[in-house]
Design a protein around this motif. Structure first.
Motif, PDB file in Angstrom:
ATOM      1  N   ASP A 402       0.803  -1.220   0.000  1.00  0.00           N
ATOM      2  CA  ASP A 402       0.000   0.000   0.000  1.00  0.00           C
ATOM      3  C   ASP A 402       0.835   1.269   0.000  1.00  0.00           C
ATOM      4  OD1 ASP A 402      -2.333  -1.492   0.025  1.00  0.00           O
ATOM      5  OD2 ASP A 402      -2.417  -1.578   2.221  1.00  0.00           O
ATOM      6  N   GLU A 403       2.139   1.137   0.172  1.00  0.00           N
ATOM      7  CA  GLU A 403       2.991   2.324   0.245  1.00  0.00           C
ATOM      8  C   GLU A 403       3.853   2.521  -1.005  1.00  0.00           C
ATOM      9  OE1 GLU A 403       2.754   4.472   2.752  1.00  0.00           O
ATOM     10  OE2 GLU A 403       1.236   3.191   3.681  1.00  0.00           O
ATOM     11  N   ALA A 404       4.060   1.456  -1.773  1.00  0.00           N
ATOM     12  CA  ALA A 404       4.989   1.545  -2.901  1.00  0.00           C
ATOM     13  C   ALA A 404       4.529   2.561  -3.940  1.00  0.00           C
ATOM     14  CB  ALA A 404       5.160   0.171  -3.547  1.00  0.00           C
ATOM     15  N   VAL A 405       3.229   2.575  -4.278  1.00  0.00           N
ATOM     16  CA  VAL A 405       2.737   3.490  -5.312  1.00  0.00           C
ATOM     17  C   VAL A 405       2.883   4.956  -4.893  1.00  0.00           C
ATOM     18  CG1 VAL A 405       0.667   4.265  -6.538  1.00  0.00           C
ATOM     19  CG2 VAL A 405       1.231   1.840  -6.460  1.00  0.00           C
ATOM     20  N   PRO A 406       2.382   5.385  -3.707  1.00  0.00           N
ATOM     21  CA  PRO A 406       2.594   6.783  -3.334  1.00  0.00           C
ATOM     22  C   PRO A 406       4.074   7.148  -3.192  1.00  0.00           C
ATOM     23  CG  PRO A 406       1.598   5.543  -1.522  1.00  0.00           C
ATOM     24  CD  PRO A 406       1.511   4.695  -2.727  1.00  0.00           C
ATOM     25  N   LEU A 407       4.913   6.187  -2.790  1.00  0.00           N
ATOM     26  CA  LEU A 407       6.354   6.463  -2.714  1.00  0.00           C
ATOM     27  C   LEU A 407       6.914   6.769  -4.101  1.00  0.00           C
ATOM     28  CD1 LEU A 407       9.126   6.432  -1.250  1.00  0.00           C
ATOM     29  CD2 LEU A 407       9.217   3.989  -1.774  1.00  0.00           C
ATOM     30  N   ARG A 434      -6.683  10.774  -0.818  1.00  0.00           N
ATOM     31  CA  ARG A 434      -5.812  10.115   0.161  1.00  0.00           C
ATOM     32  C   ARG A 434      -4.461   9.770  -0.464  1.00  0.00           C
ATOM     33  NH1 ARG A 434      -4.726   4.848   1.298  1.00  0.00           N
ATOM     34  NH2 ARG A 434      -4.062   4.333   3.434  1.00  0.00           N
ATOM     35  N   LEU A 435      -4.472   9.166  -1.652  1.00  0.00           N
ATOM     36  CA  LEU A 435      -3.210   8.812  -2.293  1.00  0.00           C
ATOM     37  C   LEU A 435      -2.422  10.064  -2.663  1.00  0.00           C
ATOM     38  CD1 LEU A 435      -2.411   5.952  -4.634  1.00  0.00           C
ATOM     39  CD2 LEU A 435      -1.806   8.228  -5.429  1.00  0.00           C
ATOM     40  N   ALA A 436      -3.118  11.112  -3.080  1.00  0.00           N
ATOM     41  CA  ALA A 436      -2.427  12.361  -3.411  1.00  0.00           C
ATOM     42  C   ALA A 436      -1.711  12.925  -2.184  1.00  0.00           C
ATOM     43  CB  ALA A 436      -3.416  13.380  -3.976  1.00  0.00           C
ATOM     44  N   ARG A 451      19.921  12.456  -5.056  1.00  0.00           N
ATOM     45  CA  ARG A 451      19.307  11.968  -6.299  1.00  0.00           C
ATOM     46  C   ARG A 451      19.856  10.611  -6.704  1.00  0.00           C
ATOM     47  NH1 ARG A 451      18.055  15.715 -11.480  1.00  0.00           N
ATOM     48  NH2 ARG A 451      16.524  16.447  -9.971  1.00  0.00           N
ATOM     49  N   ILE A 452      21.058  10.301  -6.297  1.00  0.00           N
ATOM     50  CA  ILE A 452      21.669   9.032  -6.681  1.00  0.00           C
ATOM     51  C   ILE A 452      20.944   7.838  -6.059  1.00  0.00           C
ATOM     52  CG2 ILE A 452      23.332   8.833  -4.778  1.00  0.00           C
ATOM     53  CD1 ILE A 452      25.398   7.976  -6.890  1.00  0.00           C
ATOM     54  N   LEU A 453      20.083   8.105  -5.055  1.00  0.00           N
ATOM     55  CA  LEU A 453      19.334   7.035  -4.404  1.00  0.00           C
ATOM     56  C   LEU A 453      17.954   6.828  -5.003  1.00  0.00           C
ATOM     57  CD1 LEU A 453      20.221   7.781  -0.655  1.00  0.00           C
ATOM     58  CD2 LEU A 453      21.288   6.129  -2.194  1.00  0.00           C
ATOM     59  N   TYR A 454      17.536   7.694  -5.927  1.00  0.00           N
ATOM     60  CA  TYR A 454      16.188   7.578  -6.489  1.00  0.00           C
ATOM     61  C   TYR A 454      15.994   6.264  -7.254  1.00  0.00           C
ATOM     62  CZ  TYR A 454      14.581  12.343  -5.454  1.00  0.00           C
ATOM     63  OH  TYR A 454      14.164  13.490  -4.824  1.00  0.00           O
ATOM     64  N   LEU A 455      16.911   5.954  -8.168  1.00  0.00           N
ATOM     65  CA  LEU A 455      16.756   4.744  -8.972  1.00  0.00           C
ATOM     66  C   LEU A 455      16.865   3.466  -8.139  1.00  0.00           C
ATOM     67  CD1 LEU A 455      18.591   5.596 -12.315  1.00  0.00           C
ATOM     68  CD2 LEU A 455      16.159   5.653 -11.803  1.00  0.00           C
ATOM     69  N   PRO A 456      17.815   3.368  -7.193  1.00  0.00           N
ATOM     70  CA  PRO A 456      17.813   2.176  -6.328  1.00  0.00           C
ATOM     71  C   PRO A 456      16.512   2.006  -5.556  1.00  0.00           C
ATOM     72  CG  PRO A 456      19.917   3.298  -6.155  1.00  0.00           C
ATOM     73  CD  PRO A 456      19.024   4.179  -6.974  1.00  0.00           C
ATOM     74  N   LEU A 457      15.942   3.113  -5.066  1.00  0.00           N
ATOM     75  CA  LEU A 457      14.686   3.019  -4.330  1.00  0.00           C
ATOM     76  C   LEU A 457      13.567   2.543  -5.247  1.00  0.00           C
ATOM     77  CD1 LEU A 457      13.404   3.500  -1.575  1.00  0.00           C
ATOM     78  CD2 LEU A 457      12.976   5.870  -2.246  1.00  0.00           C
ATOM     79  N   ALA A 458      13.528   3.053  -6.469  1.00  0.00           N
ATOM     80  CA  ALA A 458      12.514   2.601  -7.427  1.00  0.00           C
ATOM     81  C   ALA A 458      12.702   1.127  -7.773  1.00  0.00           C
ATOM     82  CB  ALA A 458      12.578   3.455  -8.692  1.00  0.00           C
ATOM     83  N   ALA A 459      13.947   0.690  -7.906  1.00  0.00           N
ATOM     84  CA  ALA A 459      14.213  -0.723  -8.216  1.00  0.00           C
ATOM     85  C   ALA A 459      13.732  -1.635  -7.101  1.00  0.00           C
ATOM     86  CB  ALA A 459      15.713  -0.931  -8.450  1.00  0.00           C
ATOM     87  N   MET A 460      13.884  -1.196  -5.847  1.00  0.00           N
ATOM     88  CA  MET A 460      13.460  -2.005  -4.707  1.00  0.00           C
ATOM     89  C   MET A 460      11.938  -2.150  -4.655  1.00  0.00           C
ATOM     90  SD  MET A 460      16.050  -0.464  -1.825  1.00  0.00           S
ATOM     91  CE  MET A 460      15.260  -1.325  -0.475  1.00  0.00           C
ATOM     92  N   ALA A 461      11.221  -1.173  -5.190  1.00  0.00           N
ATOM     93  CA  ALA A 461       9.754  -1.200  -5.128  1.00  0.00           C
ATOM     94  C   ALA A 461       9.125  -2.051  -6.222  1.00  0.00           C
ATOM     95  CB  ALA A 461       9.209   0.226  -5.219  1.00  0.00           C
TER      96      ALA A 461
END
Length: 634
Positions: A402-407, A434-436, A451-461
């Motif tokens: 439930d958190e991956a999409v808003p993240l 609510r999601l907004a 910013r260098i952590l954005y893509l790793p975080l997206a990959a984990m989700a």
């Protein structure tokens, strides 16, 4: 051999596989026709030349139909990608929030290697009923890949050995081997279907009349022809697979920076009872995609090189008698991966500093191309540092349904202002208030995240995101598009990140129809290539004159004879939307040259900051050319 050469080789190998399959089918058709003539021409009553000729035509069409339909059925049954193969063998999914130590260690290793490779984190499975040491990667592309390991591998391998095995499997993911593996499964099943039909007729056939004799003889012929075809199919499978295993071993060593882990895993396979054998009855069908020999083929059909040869390629001084000594030692005291981790200090990792947003690198186009799809010595260590640098609250969000999409929506939010307000309005209209609000909350939490952590975080989700219903995923893609195009003023990195997320989700929705290496020549696609180069040159240089010089430098590298003035598009986002699908079907060697030109355009001022490097990573990933998380300085 770099990423682009391996992609080109995989494409040629696929063509050879299809040609061999066509020749095998042609030979089978001729054999079935011969059996028909023998059965009904010699033994059938009232046979006429016209009747036999018509029968041969029918037999040919039936044979082609059976092989074709069976192959298509088997491939379509695997249309959902790597998950279907893993579940077929009894794989148990590893939860994102698992507290089991073995599972957690496996997930950490897989996440770090995926991030270091620049691809989404795959789905992870454990074959709980398998005591042997083995693993495989399956799927059509990195976006729908699944990695599975046996319980024996979890229990008996230490962290370095497990890392070597997973790195080996990721080599198959990056080299384009997985799609070829699924095609092999489908083709061999189609050939085997003839033998199955013949056996069924023989077993269940009734009657001893003279009229039944030709039918039974034809069924026997089908059985013999089908298994003969399977014999040659296994030869094809073995020939396709062996050399790819050596390549995957060498890639894993390059990746993990040491040979001890992979060699240690191979030694345990050779020295422990059970080795890499699988108990599943479906093991033969997936034998060509396993880390080790899961069936026990003879050397003629072996899908893997001999174990000693693989070890000696990693450790040239290794002697065969050393395997006997290891086997005797392990018979007295079986190895425990966790105990070895503690003894070697592998259960704790020291932190590595991250580059700041002001860090600048000097790169060259060839050095960046060398890193595409080929993680270098330090990339695994860096990936681990990136994961540890992500706050725990964000890591938990990436792994919760439930958190991956808003993240992920939070990653695409612009800084506070009119564009963000427009994004909020678009999200509320497409989803709900609510999601907004959740997305806005995550955007605030992400404000201080490098910013260098954005893509790793997206990959984990990605693993938890893939499991959402199709309708929700389609709404997610629509939301990404709306956020990326809000007022047309969104940062180019945010736009490219949004597009990348949509690509990963789209590929997960339709794995079989996902991206494959293209065949268009770069010389035929000059207009979209020039447009992309102009956009990147403009993004990498604030001064228009410097941007023009950067564009011309990239143009001279890719199209040395082309006279195309520097004219960046007025609406960059709309221009890029038109460019991506065209350039994504370039042949691999054309993409290599294009990436060199893009690097030259972005870094023409002699430096590449973190923001520009991340933009380059997203652009390359959008073209299915994954880059590791940190570029090597020249």
């Amino acid at each position: 051999m770099n990423f682009f050469e391996r992609q080109d080789q995989a494409r040629r190998q696929s063509k050879r596989l299809i040609l061999m399959f066509v020749l095998a089918v042609a030979a089978i058709v001729v054999a079935v026709d011969f059996v028909f003539l023998l059965a009904f021409g010699a033994l059938g009553e009232d046979s006429t030349p016209e009747g036999l000729a018509a029968g041969v035509v029918v037999a040919t069409l039936l044979t082609l139909g059976i092989i074709g339909v069976a192959s298509l059925y088997r491939i379509s049954s695997l249309r959902s990608g790597g998950e279907a193969v893993a579940r077929q063998l009894g794989g148990t999914p590893v939860p994102e929030d698992t507290q089991d130590f073995h599972y957690r260690r496996l997930r950490n290793v897989v996440e770090e290697i995926a991030i270091a490779s620049g691809v989404p984190v795959p789905q992870i499975f454990v074959l709980e009923d398998e005591a042997g040491i083995n693993a495989f990667a399956a799927g059509y592309a990195p976006s729908d890949a699944a990695v599975a390991v046996t319980r024996g591998a979890l229990d008996k391998l230490n962290r370095d050995e497990l890392q070597g095995v997973i790195a080996h499997e990721f080599s198959h993911v990056l080299n384009g081997d997985m799609r070829l593996n699924i095609r092999l499964m489908g083709m061999l099943f189609g050939i085997l279907a003839l033998a199955i039909i013949g056996r069924k007729v023989l077993v269940h056939g009734r009657g001893s009349s003279k009229d039944a004799l030709p039918v039974m003889l034809a069924a026997l012929g089908l059985l013999v022809v089908g298994y003969a075809g399977l014999f040659f199919g296994r030869l094809i499978k073995a020939g396709v697979s062996r050399q790819r295993e050596f390549l995957a071993d060498s890639s894993a060593v390059q990746f993990t920076r040491q040979t001890a882990g992979l060699a240690g895993a191979l030694k345990k396979i050779g020295g422990l009872e059970g080795g890499s054998k699988l108990a599943s009855r479906d093991s033969e069908e997936v034998a060509h995609m396993l880390f080790g020999d899961g069936v026990g083929y003879s050397s003629l059909f072996a899908t893997h090189p001999p174990l000693i040869e693989r070890i000696q390629a990693l450790e040239p001084g290794f002697k065969p008698q050393a395997m006997t000594e290891l086997a005797a030692r392990w018979q007295m005291r079986p190895p425990s991966g966790l105990d070895e981790d503690q003894a070697l200090g592998l259960d704790s990792r020291s932190a590595s500093p991250l580059p700041s947003d002001r860090t600048e690198l000097r790169v060259t186009p060839p050095s960046v191309v060398a890193q595409v799809g080929a993680p270098q010595a330090n990339d695994y260590v860096r990936a681990g540092a990136l994961v540890r640098a992500i706050p725990d609250v964000l890591q938990r969000a990436a792994r919760e349904r439930d958190e991956a999409v808003p993240l992920l929506f939070g990653l695409l939010m612009a800084p506070p202002g009119k564009v963000r307000e427009r994004q909020q309005f678009e999200l509320a209209a497409r989803h709900d208030e609510r999601l907004a609000r959740q997305s806005l909350d995550y955007a605030d939490r992400l404000a201080d995240l490098p910013r260098i952590l954005y893509l790793p975080l997206a990959a984990m989700a990605m693993p938890v995101l893939r499991r959402r219903p199709r309708a929700e995923l389609e709404k997610f893609m629509d939301g990404c598009f709306a956020l990326s195009h809000a007022d047309g003023k969104v940062d180019l990195f945010e736009y490219c990140l949004g597009r990348l997320l949509r690509i990963h989700v789209r590929d997960a929705l339709d794995p079989a129809g996902t991206w494959v290496a293209g065949n268009r020549r770069l010389a035929d696609l000059t207009t979209p290539a020039v447009t992309l180069m102009a956009v990147l040159a403009q993004a990498g240089h604030e001064d228009p004159a410097a941007a023009m010089r950067a564009y011309l430098a990239g143009l001279a590298l890719v199209f040395p004879r082309l006279n195309s003035p520097y004219r960046p598009p007025a609406d960059a986002l709309r221009a890029l939307d038109e460019v991506w699908p065209v350039l994504d079907v370039l042949e691999p060697m054309g993409k290599e040259l294009l990436v060199e030109g893009l690097v030259a355009a972005v870094s023409h001022d002699g430096r590449l900051n973190v923001a520009e490097a991340e933009l380059l990573r997203v652009v390359c990933a959008s073209l299915h050319c994954p880059l590791p998380p940190m570029l090597e300085g020249a």
